[in-house]
Write an enzyme that holds these catalytic residues in place. Structure first.
Site, PDB file in Angstrom:
ATOM      1  N   HIS A 241      24.330  32.824 -21.394  1.00 55.72           N
ATOM      2  CA  HIS A 241      24.524  34.264 -21.194  1.00 55.72           C
ATOM      3  C   HIS A 241      23.291  34.789 -20.454  1.00 55.72           C
ATOM      4  O   HIS A 241      22.314  35.236 -21.053  1.00 55.72           O
ATOM      5  CB  HIS A 241      24.710  34.972 -22.531  1.00 55.72           C
ATOM      6  N   THR A 269      26.685  26.022 -22.331  1.00 53.41           N
ATOM      7  CA  THR A 269      27.881  26.599 -22.947  1.00 53.41           C
ATOM      8  C   THR A 269      27.923  28.106 -22.731  1.00 53.41           C
ATOM      9  O   THR A 269      26.893  28.749 -22.499  1.00 53.41           O
ATOM     10  CB  THR A 269      27.905  26.305 -24.456  1.00 53.41           C
ATOM     11  N   GLU A 270      29.105  28.676 -22.772  1.00 54.96           N
ATOM     12  CA  GLU A 270      29.284  30.131 -22.742  1.00 54.96           C
ATOM     13  C   GLU A 270      28.624  30.776 -21.524  1.00 54.96           C
ATOM     14  O   GLU A 270      28.039  31.858 -21.603  1.00 54.96           O
ATOM     15  CB  GLU A 270      28.769  30.756 -24.046  1.00 54.96           C
ATOM     16  N   LEU A 271      28.726  30.125 -20.383  1.00 54.73           N
ATOM     17  CA  LEU A 271      28.028  30.591 -19.180  1.00 54.73           C
ATOM     18  C   LEU A 271      28.688  31.825 -18.573  1.00 54.73           C
ATOM     19  O   LEU A 271      29.896  31.846 -18.334  1.00 54.73           O
ATOM     20  CB  LEU A 271      27.984  29.467 -18.141  1.00 54.73           C
TER      21      LEU A 271
END
Length: 379
Positions: A241, A269-271
């Site tokens: 993030h 992850t969760e880019l």
């Protein structure tokens, strides 16, 4: 013109058309290769799926998923509050569909998440009178939940985010209910139970702001404790993030190196990349944060100016250069959503904002950044 000549001419034209078509089909390629094809030699390219996508209602977005991604993660449907809203009452309907989609399309399937302080049902931590349960009771509830969820998908879900966001930015443990009632051992117990439920699944720790030096040190220390106990931990998920001016790429790289030196894989992850200003220098991803709407904090309600789009593309490209540089340490890069309209960034930490953090616009069209990223893979 004689009939014979007409027939000859028509035959020649037909051969030309067929030959041209044949060349396009057998030799020609799509002008824009898919992301998963471009990075097939580097790492998996993944995305999170929401409920509408999993049940097949968002058909346009799912075409993008099938074309560009070879890994999927459950955005919400596997979190404890969704899976077990009441003690002993499990709802696997959506999770089953998620796993079936991944299997049908030969994708790497990531389960998210087993133990997380947020989006956990209140009953998990309290008795019938609303008081905190004992340490022994909470441990048993953790075990039952993990055994039931991981056991159901044994051999089908390839990787699990076992514990999510247990370390604060200063490197200390988050004082969640899991921590308050059990102590830091809740982390090692979660990994123990997950391994017992499926010995073959890869097990990860996942967190945000992982480029902060103090947090990096805290996570490294935590993982070393798990390893000293002989527990299985296969990787560390660095939630991506990111913003236009944070984190520093140099610090992000230092974390990739530090985590990989533990002998585990690193996943991005969760880019997503927000283009919006952050209130009071907010750079984390704590979902409980919330601020009042202010027009100046929503500067692009109708689209990005060209110069901002250019900077956005350059920022993403710089990070992908880093990922490719360390492809021997990174096993997966996963975006937190498919198109801009799906992103949680639109409403966090201020509701009502319009953000543009992903690779595909609200109509599922690839942005210029997609071509730039693909060029990185080819270099």
């Amino acid at each position: 013109m004689k009939i014979r000549n007409i027939i000859v001419i028509m035959s020649v034209l037909t051969l030309i058309i067929v030959s041209t078509a044949f060349k396009v089909v057998t030799i020609g390629k799509s002008p824009v290769p898919s992301l998963k094809e471009a990075f097939s030699d580097q790492f998996h390219i993944g995305t999170a799926l929401n409920a509408f996508q999993i049940i097949g209602r968002d058909t346009a977005a799912m075409k993008v998923v099938k074309r560009h991604f070879n890994a999927i993660v459950a955005e919400n449907c596997m979190k404890s509050g969704r899976i077990q809203p009441k003690e002993g009452e499990f709802d696997f309907k959506l999770a089953d569909q998620f796993v079936e989609f991944g299997e049908k399309n030969d994708m790497l399937i990531n389960g998210h998440t087993l133990i997380w302080h947020s989006q956990a049902p209140q009953w998990f931590f309290t008795d019938k009178e609303g008081k905190d349960v004992s340490r022994e009771v909470l441990i048993q509830r953790m075990k039952d939940h993990i055994y039931k969820l991981v056991g159901r998908y044994k051999g089908r879900v390839h990787t699990w985010d076992v514990v999510n966001e247990a370390v604060l930015d200063d490197g200390s443990y988050r004082k969640s209910k899991f921590y308050e009632i059990i102590g830091e051992e809740f982390i090692s117990l979660a990994f123990q139970f997950a391994h017992e439920a499926d010995p073959e699944a890869e097990l990860y720790y996942n967190d945000y702001s992982m480029a902060i030096p103090e947090k990096r040190a805290g996570v490294v220390a935590m993982v070393k404790k798990l390893q000293e106990k002989g527990l299985k931990i296969d990787g560390i998920g660095m939630q991506g993030h990111i913003g236009m001016d944070y984190p520093a790429i140099e610090e992000f790289e230092q974390s990739i190196l530090a985590y990989s030196q533990l002998g585990v894989q690193v996943m991005i992850t969760e880019l997503d990349l927000t283009v919006l200003p952050s209130p009071w220098n907010q750079t984390g991803a704590n979902v409980s944060d919330n601020y009042e709407y202010d027009k100046k904090m929503n500067p692009y309600p109708h689209g990005l100016p060209q110069e901002v789009e250019k900077t956005f593309t350059e920022r993403y490209t710089d990070f992908f250069k880093l990922f490719v540089k360390h492809q021997d340490k990174i096993s997966r890069v996963t975006f937190w959503g498919i198109n801009d309209g799906h992103s949680w960034r639109n409403n966090w930490p201020i509701r009502g904002r319009t953000d543009y953090p992903l690779l595909f616009d609200r109509d599922n069209n690839p942005k210029p950044v997609v071509d730039s990223i693909i060029k990185i893979a080819k270099q």
